[in-house]
Design a protein around this motif. Structure first.
Motif, PDB file in Angstrom:
ATOM      1  N   LYS A 112       0.833  -1.189   0.000  1.00  0.00           N
ATOM      2  CA  LYS A 112       0.000   0.000   0.000  1.00  0.00           C
ATOM      3  C   LYS A 112       0.871   1.244   0.000  1.00  0.00           C
ATOM      4  O   LYS A 112       2.054   1.204   0.363  1.00  0.00           O
ATOM      5  CB  LYS A 112      -0.912   0.016   1.239  1.00  0.00           C
ATOM      6  CG  LYS A 112      -1.892  -1.136   1.308  1.00  0.00           C
ATOM      7  CD  LYS A 112      -2.738  -1.052   2.569  1.00  0.00           C
ATOM      8  CE  LYS A 112      -3.741  -2.195   2.641  1.00  0.00           C
ATOM      9  NZ  LYS A 112      -4.566  -2.135   3.873  1.00  0.00           N
ATOM     10  N   ALA A 170      -8.100   8.880   3.467  1.00  0.00           N
ATOM     11  CA  ALA A 170      -7.681   7.559   2.992  1.00  0.00           C
ATOM     12  C   ALA A 170      -8.563   6.522   3.665  1.00  0.00           C
ATOM     13  O   ALA A 170      -9.332   6.833   4.594  1.00  0.00           O
ATOM     14  CB  ALA A 170      -6.210   7.306   3.318  1.00  0.00           C
ATOM     15  N   PHE A 171      -8.452   5.292   3.190  1.00  0.00           N
ATOM     16  CA  PHE A 171      -9.252   4.223   3.800  1.00  0.00           C
ATOM     17  C   PHE A 171      -8.897   4.070   5.275  1.00  0.00           C
ATOM     18  O   PHE A 171      -9.768   3.898   6.121  1.00  0.00           O
ATOM     19  CB  PHE A 171      -9.004   2.910   3.053  1.00  0.00           C
ATOM     20  CG  PHE A 171      -9.853   1.775   3.552  1.00  0.00           C
ATOM     21  CD1 PHE A 171     -11.160   1.619   3.107  1.00  0.00           C
ATOM     22  CD2 PHE A 171      -9.357   0.883   4.487  1.00  0.00           C
ATOM     23  CE1 PHE A 171     -11.957   0.581   3.579  1.00  0.00           C
ATOM     24  CE2 PHE A 171     -10.135  -0.152   4.970  1.00  0.00           C
ATOM     25  CZ  PHE A 171     -11.445  -0.302   4.511  1.00  0.00           C
ATOM     26  N   ASP A 191      -3.310   4.985   0.269  1.00  0.00           N
ATOM     27  CA  ASP A 191      -4.194   3.955   0.812  1.00  0.00           C
ATOM     28  C   ASP A 191      -4.368   4.141   2.317  1.00  0.00           C
ATOM     29  O   ASP A 191      -5.389   3.756   2.885  1.00  0.00           O
ATOM     30  CB  ASP A 191      -3.613   2.563   0.538  1.00  0.00           C
ATOM     31  CG  ASP A 191      -3.450   2.295  -0.948  1.00  0.00           C
ATOM     32  OD1 ASP A 191      -4.472   2.339  -1.658  1.00  0.00           O
ATOM     33  OD2 ASP A 191      -2.311   2.069  -1.383  1.00  0.00           O
ATOM     34  N   HIS A 202       5.530  -1.640   2.531  1.00  0.00           N
ATOM     35  CA  HIS A 202       4.701  -0.591   1.956  1.00  0.00           C
ATOM     36  C   HIS A 202       5.555   0.514   1.327  1.00  0.00           C
ATOM     37  O   HIS A 202       6.714   0.712   1.700  1.00  0.00           O
ATOM     38  CB  HIS A 202       3.798   0.024   3.028  1.00  0.00           C
ATOM     39  CG  HIS A 202       2.809  -0.935   3.607  1.00  0.00           C
ATOM     40  ND1 HIS A 202       1.878  -1.597   2.848  1.00  0.00           N
ATOM     41  CD2 HIS A 202       2.601  -1.335   4.905  1.00  0.00           C
ATOM     42  CE1 HIS A 202       1.137  -2.370   3.634  1.00  0.00           C
ATOM     43  NE2 HIS A 202       1.559  -2.230   4.877  1.00  0.00           N
ATOM     44  N   GLN A 251      -2.830  10.487  -3.083  1.00  0.00           N
ATOM     45  CA  GLN A 251      -3.784   9.380  -3.235  1.00  0.00           C
ATOM     46  C   GLN A 251      -3.361   8.155  -2.409  1.00  0.00           C
ATOM     47  O   GLN A 251      -3.179   7.054  -2.934  1.00  0.00           O
ATOM     48  CB  GLN A 251      -3.942   8.997  -4.709  1.00  0.00           C
ATOM     49  CG  GLN A 251      -4.511  10.112  -5.564  1.00  0.00           C
ATOM     50  CD  GLN A 251      -4.724   9.710  -7.004  1.00  0.00           C
ATOM     51  OE1 GLN A 251      -3.891   9.026  -7.597  1.00  0.00           O
ATOM     52  NE2 GLN A 251      -5.863  10.091  -7.559  1.00  0.00           N
TER      53      GLN A 251
END
Length: 317
Positions: A56, A288-289, A141, A79, A139
């Protein structure tokens, strides 16, 4: 000594100012904990976690100890990590340690973190303040928010005078202070600030509202600090006393009996604690998520808390 004091049940349990009692801990614990190594005492549950199942993009906002710990942990799991730090150096509030003769180990730890993060293959954006707009443009995660804390400014008339400073602002700039200094707040930071200023030739008096100085300190560190305070002729203190007004050349204090007096002061240093930058932290919500606050912006704590929360944040991604 955090590791030993936690294991022996000595954390936040002191009941006196002077260092004349040693046998005040009838119970101990099997807990093991380290200020700087989150695996110590927890290696079985933390170290056995597998590498990330999916790579991610993780953006970390803030290069203090919590942000650095989070960035290193996330990178170690595989990551892609981008780290924003508004200053030209990493370490956040740990920078004070390089100015204090008895905090050199903390400066070595800060330098160790900086070396590790520079060699970890992390995209470092140094001198760039993390904003919701910048983080959103990446952008990510996941976003790990490590924006830290700010000093609590007590509501005392005169706190805005030019000779009043916050404790975190005077390290490395001690020449701004006059000869006689009053430190308002006698926690560990206030006590250590007083000892540091005394070593620079200032005469310091600590004003503390509670019965004890440095009740928030780990026992061994607190005992050591109190020993230096008791032995230092340039440091004095009063407990059960609060500052009620600051004027041009004195601090007006009031004791628990309501009696007031003035303490002569060329400069005043505020050490009333820290508070999370909650509003700044919450600006990153929903970007973000996973958005995970770590360190002091999550809850003001000690180095062990910042290290552990930063490390653990990356383990849930």
């Amino acid at each position: 000594m955090h590791c030993l004091d936690v294991a022996l049940g000595k954390r936040n349990t002191s009941t006196h100012n002077l260092m004349n009692q040693w046998d005040e801990f009838p119970k101990s614990t099997r807990r093991a904990e380290c200020s700087v190594n989150p695996l110590f005492g927890n290696g079985r549950c933390r170290k056995n976690l597998p590498p990330a199942a999916e790579k991610k993009k993780v953006v970390v906002g803030g290069g203090g100890p919590a942000g650095l710990s989070a960035a290193l942990s996330a990178r170690a799991r595989g990551h892609e990590v981008v780290l924003f730090e508004k200053e030209r150096e990493f370490g956040g509030q740990l920078h004070y340690a390089k100015h204090v003769w008895f905090k050199r180990d903390i400066e070595r730890y800060r330098a160790h973190l900086e070396i590790q993060v520079r060699n970890a293959g992390i995209d470092l954006r140094i001198g760039v303040t993390a904003t919701p707009e910048l983080v959103s443009c990446e952008q990510p995660d996941a976003a790990i928010v490590a924006v830290g804390a700010e000093p609590i400014i007590p509501n005392i008339p005169g706190v805005g005078l030019p000779h009043v400073f916050s404790a975190i602002d005077i390290f490395g700039q001690e020449e701004k202070l006059g000869q006689k200094v009053v430190v308002i707040g006698g926690g560990m930071v206030g006590c250590e600030t007083a000892l540091h200023l005394a070593s620079k030739g200032h005469a310091v008096e600590i004003v503390e509202m509670l019965d004890l100085l440095a009740p928030d300190g780990i026992y061994t560190e607190r005992l050591h600090t109190m020993h230096y305070i008791e032995e230092n002729k340039d440091v004095s203190y009063c407990t059960r006393t609060k500052g009620v007004e600051i004027n041009d050349n004195a601090v007006v204090v009031e004791d628990s009996e309501g009696r007031r007096r003035q303490i002569e002061a060329d400069s005043v240093v505020l050490s009333a604690g820290m508070k999370s930058l909650a509003a700044e932290r919450d600006r990153f919500s929903g970007l973000a998520f996973d958005v995970i606050p770590v360190g002091d912006c999550r809850k003001v704590g000690m180095i062990c808390d910042t290290t552990a929360t930063g490390y653990d944040a990356a383990l849930v991604l």
